[in-house]
Write a protein that holds these residues in place. Structure first.
Motif, PDB file in Angstrom:
ATOM      1  N   CYS A   8      99.623 -13.886  48.790  1.00  0.00           N
ATOM      2  CA  CYS A   8      99.670 -13.552  47.349  1.00  0.00           C
ATOM      3  C   CYS A   8      98.763 -12.399  46.945  1.00  0.00           C
ATOM      4  O   CYS A   8      98.490 -12.210  45.758  1.00  0.00           O
ATOM      5  N   VAL A   9      98.306 -11.585  47.890  1.00  0.00           N
ATOM      6  CA  VAL A   9      97.419 -10.480  47.545  1.00  0.00           C
ATOM      7  C   VAL A   9      98.189  -9.191  47.260  1.00  0.00           C
ATOM      8  O   VAL A   9      97.652  -8.264  46.657  1.00  0.00           O
ATOM      9  N   GLY A  10      99.444  -9.099  47.709  1.00  0.00           N
ATOM     10  CA  GLY A  10     100.235  -7.908  47.455  1.00  0.00           C
ATOM     11  C   GLY A  10     100.539  -7.080  48.687  1.00  0.00           C
ATOM     12  O   GLY A  10     100.870  -5.902  48.576  1.00  0.00           O
ATOM     13  N   TYR A  12      92.756  -4.402  55.240  1.00  0.00           N
ATOM     14  CA  TYR A  12      93.024  -5.703  54.630  1.00  0.00           C
ATOM     15  C   TYR A  12      92.880  -5.598  53.121  1.00  0.00           C
ATOM     16  O   TYR A  12      92.076  -4.807  52.621  1.00  0.00           O
ATOM     17  N   LEU A  13      93.658  -6.398  52.443  1.00  0.00           N
ATOM     18  CA  LEU A  13      93.585  -6.487  50.990  1.00  0.00           C
ATOM     19  C   LEU A  13      93.021  -7.845  50.620  1.00  0.00           C
ATOM     20  O   LEU A  13      93.300  -8.849  51.272  1.00  0.00           O
ATOM     21  N   SER A  14      92.252  -7.867  49.552  1.00  0.00           N
ATOM     22  CA  SER A  14      91.695  -9.118  49.050  1.00  0.00           C
ATOM     23  C   SER A  14      91.554  -9.016  47.536  1.00  0.00           C
ATOM     24  O   SER A  14      91.459  -7.922  46.981  1.00  0.00           O
ATOM     25  N   LEU A  15      91.570 -10.159  46.907  1.00  0.00           N
ATOM     26  CA  LEU A  15      91.291 -10.251  45.473  1.00  0.00           C
ATOM     27  C   LEU A  15      89.924 -10.884  45.319  1.00  0.00           C
ATOM     28  O   LEU A  15      89.623 -11.875  45.999  1.00  0.00           O
ATOM     29  N   ALA A  62      91.451 -18.132  45.702  1.00  0.00           N
ATOM     30  CA  ALA A  62      90.209 -17.342  45.681  1.00  0.00           C
ATOM     31  C   ALA A  62      89.413 -17.543  46.969  1.00  0.00           C
ATOM     32  O   ALA A  62      88.878 -16.582  47.539  1.00  0.00           O
ATOM     33  N   GLU A  63      89.349 -18.775  47.448  1.00  0.00           N
ATOM     34  CA  GLU A  63      88.619 -19.055  48.688  1.00  0.00           C
ATOM     35  C   GLU A  63      89.296 -18.404  49.891  1.00  0.00           C
ATOM     36  O   GLU A  63      88.613 -17.904  50.792  1.00  0.00           O
ATOM     37  N   ASP A  64      90.632 -18.396  49.911  1.00  0.00           N
ATOM     38  CA  ASP A  64      91.352 -17.706  50.993  1.00  0.00           C
ATOM     39  C   ASP A  64      91.008 -16.221  51.009  1.00  0.00           C
ATOM     40  O   ASP A  64      90.802 -15.629  52.071  1.00  0.00           O
ATOM     41  N   ASN A  65      90.941 -15.616  49.827  1.00  0.00           N
ATOM     42  CA  ASN A  65      90.583 -14.195  49.738  1.00  0.00           C
ATOM     43  C   ASN A  65      89.147 -13.959  50.177  1.00  0.00           C
ATOM     44  O   ASN A  65      88.858 -12.975  50.860  1.00  0.00           O
ATOM     45  N   ASP A  66      88.255 -14.859  49.812  1.00  0.00           N
ATOM     46  CA  ASP A  66      86.863 -14.728  50.258  1.00  0.00           C
ATOM     47  C   ASP A  66      86.763 -14.801  51.784  1.00  0.00           C
ATOM     48  O   ASP A  66      85.965 -14.091  52.397  1.00  0.00           O
TER      49      ASP A  66
END
Length: 192
Positions: free
Chosen positions: A10-12, A105-108, A142-146
Motif C-alpha cells: 500500500c505504499v505506491g 524502497y518506498l515508505s510512508l 505504519a509499523e510495516d513501513n517502519d
C-alpha cells in the motif's frame, strides 16, 4: 537497466512502476503477479497467498534473482516492483550486475500513515483493481513501513519516506531516478 522498487504493501510501488513504464517505456513485473502465478499454477512453491512476507521472499528470491541477472545479461530494461525484494540480497549480487541495477524502497512515515490512512485505502486500487479489502489497520500499516525503513538503514539501501505531500515527494523520487539513470549513461531527456 533494471529498476527495483521495494517497500511495504500500500505504499505506491505499483503506481510508481506504472508511471515509470509510461515515462521510460520499460516493461514491468509485479512480484505479486509472479507469486500468484506460482500459487494458481499449482506449482509446489512452498507458500500460499496467506504466508508471511518473509517466507514468500525467501522462496521467490532465487527466481527474482535469476530474472534480474538474465535481464542484465541480455541488456534488457525492466522494472520490478514488490515487497519481496530483500535489500541484503540485492547488495550481495555481483558488481557486474549491480552496476546495471537501480534499487530503492518506498515508505510512508508513521505520522503520514495515521493521518492519511483513509486516502491510502482509497488509492489501493488506482492501478490494479484489488478484489479484497485491506485487512490491516492504520497502526499495522505504519509499523510495516517502519520495518522497511529499519531494514533499509541496516543494509544501506536507498529509502524514500513520504512525510507530507505524496505527489510532490513521489515527483522527487522520479527526479532522483532520472539522475541515477543519467549517471549510468541513460539519457532520460530523450525518454520524456
Amino acid at each position: 537497466m533494471v529498476i527495483l522498487i521495494g517497500g511495504a504493501s500500500c505504499v505506491g510501488k505499483t503506481l510508481l512502476a506504472q508511471r515509470l513504464l509510461e515515462k521510460y517505456s520499460f516493461p514491468t513485473l509485479a512480484l505479486d503477479h509472479l507469486k500468484m502465478g506460482l500459487i494458481r499454477g499449482g506449482v509446489d512453491c512452498g507458500f500460499t497467498a496467506e504466508s508471511r512476507d518473509a517466507i514468500i521472499t525467501k522462496k521467490l528470491w532465487p527466481i527474482v534473482r535469476g530474472i534480474i541477472m538474465t535481464a542484465v545479461e541480455n541488456g534488457q530494461n525492466l522494472i520490478i516492483e514488490g515487497c519481496y525484494l530483500p535489500p541484503d540480497k540485492i547488495a550481495a549480487l555481483p558488481e557486474e550486475y549491480r552496476a546495471q541495477i537501480i534499487s530503492f524502497y518506498l515508505s510512508l512515515s508513521y505520522k503520514y500513515t495515521l493521518e492519511h490512512f483513509e486516502d491510502i485505502l482509497a488509492h489501493r486500487s488506482d492501478i490494479e483493481k484489488r478484489k479484497y479489502p485491506e485487512d490491516r489497520g492504520a497502526v499495522e500499516v505504519a509499523e510495516d513501513n517502519d520495518r522497511t525503513v529499519t531494514v533499509c538503514a541496516q543494509s544501506g539501501a536507498k529509502c524514500f519516506v513520504i512525510e507530507q505531500d505524496y505527489e510532490r515527494e513521489m515527483a522527487a523520487v522520479i527526479a532522483w531516478l532520472d539522475g541515477e539513470m543519467e549517471k549510468r549513461g541513460f539519457q532520460t531527456a530523450d525518454l520524456h
